[in-house]
Design a protein around this motif. Structure first.
Motif, PDB file in Angstrom:
ATOM      1  N   VAL A   3      35.278  57.718  74.775  1.00  0.00           N
ATOM      2  CA  VAL A   3      34.166  57.459  75.689  1.00  0.00           C
ATOM      3  C   VAL A   3      33.401  56.235  75.207  1.00  0.00           C
ATOM      4  N   TRP A  46      30.152  54.548  76.124  1.00  0.00           N
ATOM      5  CA  TRP A  46      28.972  54.878  76.919  1.00  0.00           C
ATOM      6  C   TRP A  46      28.330  53.644  77.557  1.00  0.00           C
ATOM      7  N   PHE A  53      28.345  64.084  81.738  1.00  0.00           N
ATOM      8  CA  PHE A  53      28.077  62.663  81.517  1.00  0.00           C
ATOM      9  C   PHE A  53      27.060  62.130  82.529  1.00  0.00           C
TER      10      PHE A  53
END
Length: 205
Positions: free
Chosen positions: A9, A11, A62
């Motif tokens: 991931v 971000w 998320f």
């Protein structure tokens, strides 16, 4: 190379790299994990979460955490090469005598078994197509690349992440020449046409 075994991931860049088994590489993980905001290593249900499971369980988290919907990226491999990687991987010594071993099975027989609706354990390796589809067959990722087009997906990641990526081979399957007979390839393309269809949708140039 082998596949990225962990979901990564990023971000700030609003990007999630899914870990499609046997399509990327632990080399990708080695190069990008230090740069990632989050690395999902365990449990397997999360690190290898297919698109439908990601959309159901991880995406809402998320979105709630960041207020935006991360874009999904995945790498897909030519189905014959993908099966070849699984076959070679399961010939290794530590699987001898195990129901998943392909040591005493020809590649043709392995692929023929894979084509069955309920294959034997040694040929039960999943589906790239099912991993990447959601709803009624919709592709679940925004960015899909062919494994073979290394320069394309590496270039995309370098631009997106603002970094140079150096890939080093890790955990390479046993090397052996593999050739699928024309008859078996025809059967594979007939029985598992969706695998070739999703591979054909990926960027390669």
């Amino acid at each position: 190379m082998k596949v990225a075994e962990q979901m990564l991931v990023f971000w700030k860049e609003n990007l999630v790299l899914l870990a499609v088994p046997k399509t990327g590489s632990t080399a990708i993980e080695g190069a990008l994990a230090p740069r990632a905001s989050m690395v999902l290593r365990d449990p397997p249900q999360l690190k290898h979460a297919p698109c439908y499971r990601y959309k159901r369980f991880l995406r809402p988290f998320f979105i709630q955490a960041g207020g935006q919907t991360p874009e999904l990226m995945a790498i897909v491999r030519n189905p014959i090469d993908w099966l070849g990687s699984w076959y070679r991987y399961r010939t290794r010594d530590d699987l001898i005598g195990h129901e998943n071993s392909t040591r005493d099975v020809s590649f043709d027989d392995f692929v023929l078994e894979y084509c069955k609706g309920n294959p034997a354990p040694y040929a039960n390796v999943g589906s790239q197509n099912k991993f990447l589809r959601i709803n009624d067959g919709e592709l679940g990722v925004e960015h899909l690349f062919r494994y073979e087009a290394t320069d394309i997906w590496r270039g995309y990641l370098e631009d997106r992440l603002g970094m140079e990526i150096t890939l080093k081979q890790k955990n390479v399957s046993p090397q052996m020449p593999l050739a699928l007979s024309p008859e078996v390839e025809t059967r594979l393309r007939d029985k598992r046409a969706a695998e070739f269809e999703v591979w054909g949708m990926a960027r390669h140039g």
